[in-house]
Scaffold this active site. Structure first.
Site, short mmCIF file in Angstrom:
data_model
loop_
_atom_site.label_atom_id
_atom_site.label_comp_id
_atom_site.label_asym_id
_atom_site.label_seq_id
_atom_site.Cartn_x
_atom_site.Cartn_y
_atom_site.Cartn_z
N ASP A 89 -0.95 -0.63 -4.28
CA ASP A 89 -2.32 -0.12 -4.11
C ASP A 89 -2.22 1.32 -3.64
O ASP A 89 -1.77 1.60 -2.53
CB ASP A 89 -3.06 -0.97 -3.08
CG ASP A 89 -4.51 -0.51 -2.87
OD1 ASP A 89 -4.94 0.44 -3.55
OD2 ASP A 89 -5.20 -1.13 -2.04
N ASP A 103 -10.77 -0.70 -7.86
CA ASP A 103 -11.25 -1.20 -6.57
C ASP A 103 -12.35 -0.26 -6.06
O ASP A 103 -13.53 -0.48 -6.26
CB ASP A 103 -10.08 -1.29 -5.59
CG ASP A 103 -10.50 -1.73 -4.20
OD1 ASP A 103 -11.70 -1.97 -3.98
OD2 ASP A 103 -9.64 -1.83 -3.32
N GLU A 140 -3.48 -0.68 -8.04
CA GLU A 140 -4.89 -0.50 -7.73
C GLU A 140 -5.20 0.98 -7.56
O GLU A 140 -4.48 1.69 -6.87
CB GLU A 140 -5.27 -1.25 -6.44
CG GLU A 140 -5.11 -2.74 -6.52
CD GLU A 140 -5.49 -3.43 -5.22
OE1 GLU A 140 -6.38 -2.90 -4.50
OE2 GLU A 140 -4.89 -4.47 -4.91
N LYS A 148 0.86 -1.19 0.00
CA LYS A 148 0.00 0.00 0.00
C LYS A 148 0.89 1.24 0.00
O LYS A 148 1.79 1.36 0.82
CB LYS A 148 -0.92 0.00 1.22
CG LYS A 148 -2.09 -0.97 1.09
CD LYS A 148 -3.05 -0.84 2.24
CE LYS A 148 -4.31 -1.66 2.01
NZ LYS A 148 -5.22 -1.05 1.02
N LYS A 195 -14.58 -7.24 -3.88
CA LYS A 195 -14.74 -7.38 -2.44
C LYS A 195 -16.24 -7.49 -2.19
O LYS A 195 -16.96 -6.49 -2.23
CB LYS A 195 -14.17 -6.15 -1.71
CG LYS A 195 -12.68 -5.97 -1.95
CD LYS A 195 -12.17 -4.69 -1.30
CE LYS A 195 -10.67 -4.56 -1.49
NZ LYS A 195 -10.13 -3.28 -0.96
#
Length: 352
Positions: free
Chosen positions: A181, A232, A207, A151, A259
């Site tokens: 991400d 996402d 992402e 991240k 998700k």
């Protein structure tokens, strides 16, 4: 006839979970205990909207959840169309019914549910300061992960590049797949420049480089980025079929990330997959900070898709007060061990 009992619970992270939207220390979830009053069989579900992110993170969520559960119990079925705006509630109900109908945590019969095969997962590196992230990267590499997801967007970009360079000094792209991400942290003005710099490290994908809702910006980035882009947050709140089609046809991403708690439950995620495959768009499945109840449901469903590439299914292990489940991360795979004893949920959930 069914009854549906709602059990709210606050979970505590083993270590702070840093994202570009802030740091999580606790996690509010609502467990659903669904009981068939005739047979006594039960199923457990989990509703877990993410604060300031889920489209159904609403001030009156507990009241809304109670109303929907009461109606679902009375009807005896899930109103999929009516619940499109409430993906976390839809996912919790799906989970409970799947558990009840299977009368087991093995929701579908797969090599994963039989304990014969693990699901490959990425090693997730949470945001933190440079030293924290460096240490976490070292731990994941030593644990044998073949795919690491970092991240980014919380510290200086140049320092993040140093972390990626550190990985590549030790492992080539053939040894370790690298994903990043950004959680929408890049501005439209400098996104392409940063993507070009990141490309030096032979990344699998990034992402959500810019914040959601900027379809034309994202469309241009997907067309010009030197490596693939995965959507996402962009999918959150896009619940109707026609709107999903419009998004995919406009942006044309290389991947979407699913998700279920955020993107329409399992049923809605299946629809995303169908639409993506029709357009040659890839996908993978990720959990969204659910406890083991939600993680198991996602993993059981994910296994039916026979995934070959690493999925994002490690986040259910983050809590000090998680519910014991026969889920284990071994090497770089998530495994389910059906021989392990599980809690008697009607009793257990009354005591937590």
């Amino acid at each position: 006839m069914y009854t549906l009992k709602i059990i709210p619970r606050t979970l505590h992270f083993k270590q702070p979970a840093g994202t570009s939207r802030g740091v999580y220390h606790t996690r509010q979830v609502w467990y659903l205990l669904l009981t068939d009053t005739e047979t006594g069989q039960y199923g457990v579900g989990e509703c877990a909207p993410l604060p300031a992110l889920s489209c159904d993170d609403l001030p009156d969520y507990p009241r809304l959840l109670a109303e929907i559960c009461e109606k679902t119990a009375a009807n005896g079925y899930i109103d999929y169309e009516g619940l499109r705006p409430y993906p976390s509630i839809l996912f919790g109900l799906e989970t409970a019914f799947a558990h009840l109908q299977a009368n087991s945590l093995q929701f579908w019969d797969t090599p994963f549910s039989r304990g014969e095969q693990g699901i490959p997962i990425n090693g997730l590196i949470w945001m933190g300061n440079f030293d924290e992230m460096y240490r976490r990267i070292e731990e994941k590499m030593k644990a044998g992960f073949r795919c690491i997801k970092v991240k980014i967007g919380a510290i200086e970009f140049e320092r993040e590049l140093e972390l990626l360079a550190h990985i590549r000094r030790h492992f080539s792209a053939a040894d370790i797949e690298l994903r990043v991400d950004a959680n929408g942290a890049f501005s439209p003005e400098d996104a392409l420049r940063k993507l070009t710099q990141l490309n030096e490290f032979q990344l699998h994908s990034i992402e959500q480089p810019v914040r959601a809702g900027q379809w034309e910006v994202m469309k241009e980035l997907c067309a010009t980025s030197p490596f693939p882009i995965a959507l996402d947050e962009e999918l959150i709140g896009v619940n109707e079929t026609e709107r999903k089609i419009q998004l995919l046809d406009t942006i044309r991403p290389q991947y979407i990330i699913l998700k279920p708690s955020l993107h329409g439950g399992i049923q809605g995620s299946k629809e995303w997959i169908t639409l993506a495959q029709e357009r040659g768009i890839g996908y993978w499945v990720t959990s969204a900070l659910e406890s083991n109840i939600g993680l198991n449901a996602i993993a059981q469903w994910c296994a039916t898709l026979q995934p070959k590439m690493p999925q994002g299914l490690g986040t259910g292990m983050l809590f000090t007060d998680n519910i014991d489940y026969p889920l284990h991360i071994e090497g770089d795979c998530l495994w389910f061990h059906p021989e392990e004893k599980i809690p008697d949920f009607p009793t257990y959930l009354q005591t937590i």
